[in-house]
Motif scaffolding. Structure first.
Motif, PDB file in Angstrom:
ATOM      1  N   THR A   6       0.852  -1.177   0.000  1.00 13.03           N
ATOM      2  CA  THR A   6       0.000   0.000   0.000  1.00 13.03           C
ATOM      3  C   THR A   6       0.889   1.228   0.000  1.00 13.03           C
ATOM      4  O   THR A   6       2.019   1.191   0.478  1.00 13.03           O
ATOM      5  N   GLU A   7       0.369   2.291  -0.552  1.00 13.25           N
ATOM      6  CA  GLU A   7       1.098   3.566  -0.594  1.00 13.25           C
ATOM      7  C   GLU A   7       0.065   4.668  -0.732  1.00 13.25           C
ATOM      8  O   GLU A   7      -0.961   4.481  -1.389  1.00 13.25           O
ATOM      9  N   TRP A   8       0.342   5.814  -0.102  1.00 14.73           N
ATOM     10  CA  TRP A   8      -0.570   6.946  -0.253  1.00 14.73           C
ATOM     11  C   TRP A   8      -0.666   7.333  -1.713  1.00 14.73           C
ATOM     12  O   TRP A   8       0.327   7.305  -2.443  1.00 14.73           O
ATOM     13  N   ALA A   9      -1.844   7.687  -2.139  1.00 15.83           N
ATOM     14  CA  ALA A   9      -2.091   8.075  -3.528  1.00 15.83           C
ATOM     15  C   ALA A   9      -1.469   9.438  -3.817  1.00 15.83           C
ATOM     16  O   ALA A   9      -1.131  10.200  -2.906  1.00 15.83           O
ATOM     17  N   ASP A  10      -1.349   9.741  -5.076  1.00 14.76           N
ATOM     18  CA  ASP A  10      -0.677  10.972  -5.515  1.00 14.76           C
ATOM     19  C   ASP A  10      -1.577  12.198  -5.473  1.00 14.76           C
ATOM     20  O   ASP A  10      -1.183  13.263  -5.920  1.00 14.76           O
ATOM     21  N   ILE A  14      -3.045  13.622   1.926  1.00 13.67           N
ATOM     22  CA  ILE A  14      -1.663  13.245   2.233  1.00 13.67           C
ATOM     23  C   ILE A  14      -0.699  13.845   1.220  1.00 13.67           C
ATOM     24  O   ILE A  14       0.367  14.360   1.589  1.00 13.67           O
ATOM     25  N   GLN A  35       4.926  10.455  -5.003  1.00  9.18           N
ATOM     26  CA  GLN A  35       3.705   9.729  -4.663  1.00  9.18           C
ATOM     27  C   GLN A  35       3.414   8.669  -5.720  1.00  9.18           C
ATOM     28  O   GLN A  35       3.763   8.812  -6.884  1.00  9.18           O
ATOM     29  N   ARG A  56      -7.751   1.757  -5.822  1.00  9.31           N
ATOM     30  CA  ARG A  56      -7.757   2.987  -5.026  1.00  9.31           C
ATOM     31  C   ARG A  56      -8.714   2.761  -3.862  1.00  9.31           C
ATOM     32  O   ARG A  56      -9.862   2.360  -4.052  1.00  9.31           O
ATOM     33  N   GLU A  57      -8.223   2.999  -2.659  1.00 10.97           N
ATOM     34  CA  GLU A  57      -9.011   2.812  -1.448  1.00 10.97           C
ATOM     35  C   GLU A  57      -9.000   4.113  -0.645  1.00 10.97           C
ATOM     36  O   GLU A  57      -8.221   5.024  -0.928  1.00 10.97           O
ATOM     37  N   LEU A 118      -8.365   9.746   3.531  1.00  3.06           N
ATOM     38  CA  LEU A 118      -6.979   9.459   3.189  1.00  3.06           C
ATOM     39  C   LEU A 118      -6.958   8.407   2.079  1.00  3.06           C
ATOM     40  O   LEU A 118      -7.252   7.237   2.309  1.00  3.06           O
ATOM     41  N   HIS A 119      -6.635   8.838   0.879  1.00  2.00           N
ATOM     42  CA  HIS A 119      -6.653   7.958  -0.283  1.00  2.00           C
ATOM     43  C   HIS A 119      -5.315   7.234  -0.425  1.00  2.00           C
ATOM     44  O   HIS A 119      -4.259   7.843  -0.277  1.00  2.00           O
ATOM     45  N   TYR A 120      -5.415   5.947  -0.701  1.00  2.00           N
ATOM     46  CA  TYR A 120      -4.212   5.154  -0.900  1.00  2.00           C
ATOM     47  C   TYR A 120      -4.461   4.138  -2.007  1.00  2.00           C
ATOM     48  O   TYR A 120      -5.594   3.902  -2.420  1.00  2.00           O
TER      49      TYR A 120
END
Length: 128
Positions: A6-10, A14, A35, A56-57, A118-120
């Motif tokens: 998982t990684e924070w979205a661009d 965030i 990102q 995308r979550e 918080l989109h990731y």
């Protein structure tokens, strides 16, 4: 086998917070502004897995108020503690004002509380 990350979205809160920090700590700019996008995620996993799924979550964060969020974040968030140690008192004051503005703009609650989305990206690679 299966591998996931998982990684924070661009985009979203965030990414905007990272961009704000990069303004005040330029030496971290490359890290903060790198990102993950759906395309980058697929590309990075493609050499390891023939089947890559990117979703995308969103993780909702809720607090009674922006001020509660600020005080709890400052007391517990190691990134904010580190950032404060890097900045002069005047820089910290300016950053704090910008941070509060950013949080207020990102707030999706309309009842005086705080709700941040918080989109990731969830990336799952599967072996053939």
């Amino acid at each position: 086998g299966v591998v996931g990350a998982t990684e924070w979205a661009d985009d979203g809160y965030i990414a905007r917070l990272d961009a704000l920090e990069a303004e005040y700590v330029p030496e971290r700019k490359d890290v903060l502004l790198d990102q993950l996008t759906e395309a980058k995620a697929s590309e990075r996993f493609a050499s390891h897995s023939p089947s890559v799924e990117v979703r995308r979550e969103m993780l909702p964060m809720r607090f009674a108020s922006i001020e509660q969020f600020w005080s709890e974040s400052f007391e517990r968030d190691p990134n904010l503690l580190w950032l404060r140690a890097q900045l002069t008192p005047a820089q910290w004051e300016r950053w704090s004002i910008e941070f509060r503005r950013l949080v207020a703009e990102a707030n999706s609650a309309d009842d005086g509380s705080l709700r941040l989305e918080l989109h990731y990206l969830l990336v799952v690679g599967r072996a053939a």
